[in-house]
Scaffold this active site. Structure first.
Site, PDB file in Angstrom:
ATOM      1  N   ARG A  76      29.442  39.755  33.082  1.00  0.00           N
ATOM      2  CA  ARG A  76      28.455  40.009  34.125  1.00  0.00           C
ATOM      3  C   ARG A  76      27.135  40.443  33.499  1.00  0.00           C
ATOM      4  O   ARG A  76      26.066  40.022  33.917  1.00  0.00           O
ATOM      5  CB  ARG A  76      28.992  41.096  35.061  1.00  0.00           C
ATOM      6  CG  ARG A  76      28.046  41.509  36.134  1.00  0.00           C
ATOM      7  CD  ARG A  76      28.757  42.427  37.093  1.00  0.00           C
ATOM      8  NE  ARG A  76      29.646  41.685  37.968  1.00  0.00           N
ATOM      9  CZ  ARG A  76      29.251  41.135  39.108  1.00  0.00           C
ATOM     10  NH1 ARG A  76      28.011  41.244  39.500  1.00  0.00           N
ATOM     11  NH2 ARG A  76      30.097  40.474  39.859  1.00  0.00           N
ATOM     12  N   ASN A 114      33.160  28.997  49.574  1.00  0.00           N
ATOM     13  CA  ASN A 114      32.125  29.584  48.721  1.00  0.00           C
ATOM     14  C   ASN A 114      32.414  31.061  48.473  1.00  0.00           C
ATOM     15  O   ASN A 114      32.920  31.759  49.344  1.00  0.00           O
ATOM     16  CB  ASN A 114      30.748  29.430  49.371  1.00  0.00           C
ATOM     17  CG  ASN A 114      30.365  27.972  49.542  1.00  0.00           C
ATOM     18  OD1 ASN A 114      30.910  27.106  48.863  1.00  0.00           O
ATOM     19  ND2 ASN A 114      29.450  27.699  50.446  1.00  0.00           N
ATOM     20  N   HIS A 131      38.435  31.581  48.921  1.00  0.00           N
ATOM     21  CA  HIS A 131      38.417  31.789  47.468  1.00  0.00           C
ATOM     22  C   HIS A 131      37.822  33.142  47.096  1.00  0.00           C
ATOM     23  O   HIS A 131      37.482  33.367  45.937  1.00  0.00           O
ATOM     24  CB  HIS A 131      37.649  30.654  46.775  1.00  0.00           C
ATOM     25  CG  HIS A 131      38.314  29.317  46.934  1.00  0.00           C
ATOM     26  ND1 HIS A 131      37.630  28.130  46.874  1.00  0.00           N
ATOM     27  CD2 HIS A 131      39.609  28.988  47.160  1.00  0.00           C
ATOM     28  CE1 HIS A 131      38.469  27.122  47.055  1.00  0.00           C
ATOM     29  NE2 HIS A 131      39.677  27.609  47.244  1.00  0.00           N
ATOM     30  N   CYS A 142      47.772  46.198  48.267  1.00  0.00           N
ATOM     31  CA  CYS A 142      47.695  46.234  49.732  1.00  0.00           C
ATOM     32  C   CYS A 142      46.676  45.246  50.287  1.00  0.00           C
ATOM     33  O   CYS A 142      46.603  45.051  51.502  1.00  0.00           O
ATOM     34  CB  CYS A 142      47.414  47.646  50.231  1.00  0.00           C
ATOM     35  SG  CYS A 142      45.711  48.193  49.970  1.00  0.00           S
ATOM     36  N   CYS A 160      42.952  51.365  43.764  1.00  0.00           N
ATOM     37  CA  CYS A 160      42.726  51.427  45.212  1.00  0.00           C
ATOM     38  C   CYS A 160      42.818  52.874  45.697  1.00  0.00           C
ATOM     39  O   CYS A 160      43.781  53.569  45.391  1.00  0.00           O
ATOM     40  CB  CYS A 160      43.792  50.574  45.909  1.00  0.00           C
ATOM     41  SG  CYS A 160      43.742  50.598  47.702  1.00  0.00           S
ATOM     42  N   THR A 201      31.364  19.918  51.944  1.00  0.00           N
ATOM     43  CA  THR A 201      32.528  19.966  51.060  1.00  0.00           C
ATOM     44  C   THR A 201      33.237  18.621  51.076  1.00  0.00           C
ATOM     45  O   THR A 201      33.346  17.977  52.127  1.00  0.00           O
ATOM     46  CB  THR A 201      33.501  21.100  51.434  1.00  0.00           C
ATOM     47  OG1 THR A 201      34.683  20.970  50.631  1.00  0.00           O
ATOM     48  CG2 THR A 201      33.870  21.083  52.894  1.00  0.00           C
ATOM     49  N   SER A 202      33.684  18.214  49.898  1.00  0.00           N
ATOM     50  CA  SER A 202      34.425  16.962  49.821  1.00  0.00           C
ATOM     51  C   SER A 202      35.861  17.183  50.282  1.00  0.00           C
ATOM     52  O   SER A 202      36.615  16.235  50.446  1.00  0.00           O
ATOM     53  CB  SER A 202      34.401  16.427  48.391  1.00  0.00           C
ATOM     54  OG  SER A 202      34.789  17.437  47.479  1.00  0.00           O
ATOM     55  N   ASN A 226      27.603  15.868  55.529  1.00  0.00           N
ATOM     56  CA  ASN A 226      27.609  15.719  54.073  1.00  0.00           C
ATOM     57  C   ASN A 226      26.687  14.569  53.703  1.00  0.00           C
ATOM     58  O   ASN A 226      26.728  13.530  54.343  1.00  0.00           O
ATOM     59  CB  ASN A 226      29.045  15.427  53.589  1.00  0.00           C
ATOM     60  CG  ASN A 226      29.238  15.779  52.127  1.00  0.00           C
ATOM     61  OD1 ASN A 226      28.463  15.374  51.270  1.00  0.00           O
ATOM     62  ND2 ASN A 226      30.261  16.571  51.839  1.00  0.00           N
ATOM     63  N   ALA A 244      22.813  19.774  54.537  1.00  0.00           N
ATOM     64  CA  ALA A 244      23.100  20.790  55.553  1.00  0.00           C
ATOM     65  C   ALA A 244      21.853  21.577  55.936  1.00  0.00           C
ATOM     66  O   ALA A 244      21.679  21.947  57.104  1.00  0.00           O
ATOM     67  CB  ALA A 244      24.189  21.731  55.035  1.00  0.00           C
TER      68      ALA A 244
HETATM   69 ZN   LIG Z   1      45.635  49.215  47.955  1.00  0.00          ZN
END
Ligand SMILES: [Zn+2]
Length: 258
Positions: A76, A114, A131, A142, A160, A201-202, A226, A244
């Site tokens: 990053r 996306n 995704h 969880c 978490c 999207t294809s 498209n 689009a």
């Molecule tokens: Zn959790």
């Protein structure tokens, strides 16, 4: 100005929207293309130029989440061409038009492939990110999502606050199963849709490719937006051949006319 053929398909699509009570959209890279985010496949696509990503990221996370987080943070900071492009990206006219369709009561839900978070930034509220979302982290135990910037990275891997499970970036990696909650929501939406819109999207990647087919089998008309022909084109009831960022706002304009 729109050419006459495009204008006709937009009017046909608007007519389908007017008859629909529960429209669902599936969106992909084409929606964000005009926000400067390179698509994965096709000419100039990231995968076309650099090859598809390796599948060892998920294995590394499973074996050593601490090492994975360290690499992820370094990456990053260093920044790949792709992540730098997403960092710079802002929603385009297509994202805003999708949000407007929802606010007008014309679009019930969006399933997006996306990870760029741009539909949320543009104001869409009912979005399932199949995704994942690069701005979030997800608990592997969880399933709770956190804003990435809100989690403490002082000790790696982060955990978490609710259940103590290990957190991972929400983006689904190669080899990683799609989170069950997101997948179930997609099936629920595809099953409920009485109109299905596929934008940019294809639709070749499963399971996303299945949702328009499910809706179509249940009798929902299919609209494809498209610039290029796709595997779905033969099944589409209305095909809007254009980018689009031009065609979705034009559709909103038509639907604003009483
Ligand atoms: Zn959790």
């Amino acid at each position: 100005m729109m050419d006459a053929a495009l204008d006709k398909t937009l009017r046909d699509a608007a007519a389908l929207f007017r008859r629909s009570r529960y429209a669902v959209a599936l969106t992909g890279a084409g929606l964000s293309a005009e926000s400067g985010i390179p698509t994965y496949r096709g000419t100039g696509g990231v995968w076309t130029r650099f090859g598809e990503p390796t599948i060892d990221g998920w294995d590394l996370f499973c074996q050593d989440p601490e090492a994975w987080w360290k690499l992820s943070i370094e990456h990053r900071v260093g920044g790949s061409e792709f992540s730098a492009a997403i960092d710079r990206a802002v929603p385009n006219a297509a994202h805003y038009a999708m949000a407007e369709l929802e606010q007008m009561g014309r679009l019930a839900h969006v399933i997006t492939q996306n990870i760029d978070n741009l539909q949320n930034v543009a104001g869409s509220r009912h979005v399932t990110e199949i995704h994942g979302n690069r701005a979030k982290a997800r608990c592997m135990s969880c399933g709770l999502r956190y804003r990435l910037e809100s989690i403490d990275l002082a000790t790696l891997p982060p955990h978490c606050a609710e259940c103590g499970g290990v957190l991972k970036n929400d983006v689904v990696m190669f080899g990683e199963p799609i989170p069950a909650d997101a997948l179930e929501e997609c099936y629920r939406q595809a099953f409920r849709a009485d109109l299905f819109l596929v934008v940019g999207t294809s639709a070749v990647v499963y399971p996303a490719a299945e949702f328009p087919l499910m809706a179509k089998r249940r009798g929902a008309p299919l609209i494809e937006i498209n610039p290029e022909e796709t595997a779905l084109s033969d099944l589409a009831d209305v095909i809007i051949r254009g980018p689009a960022a031009v065609t979705v706002p034009a559709l909103v304009e038509l639907l604003l006319i009483p």
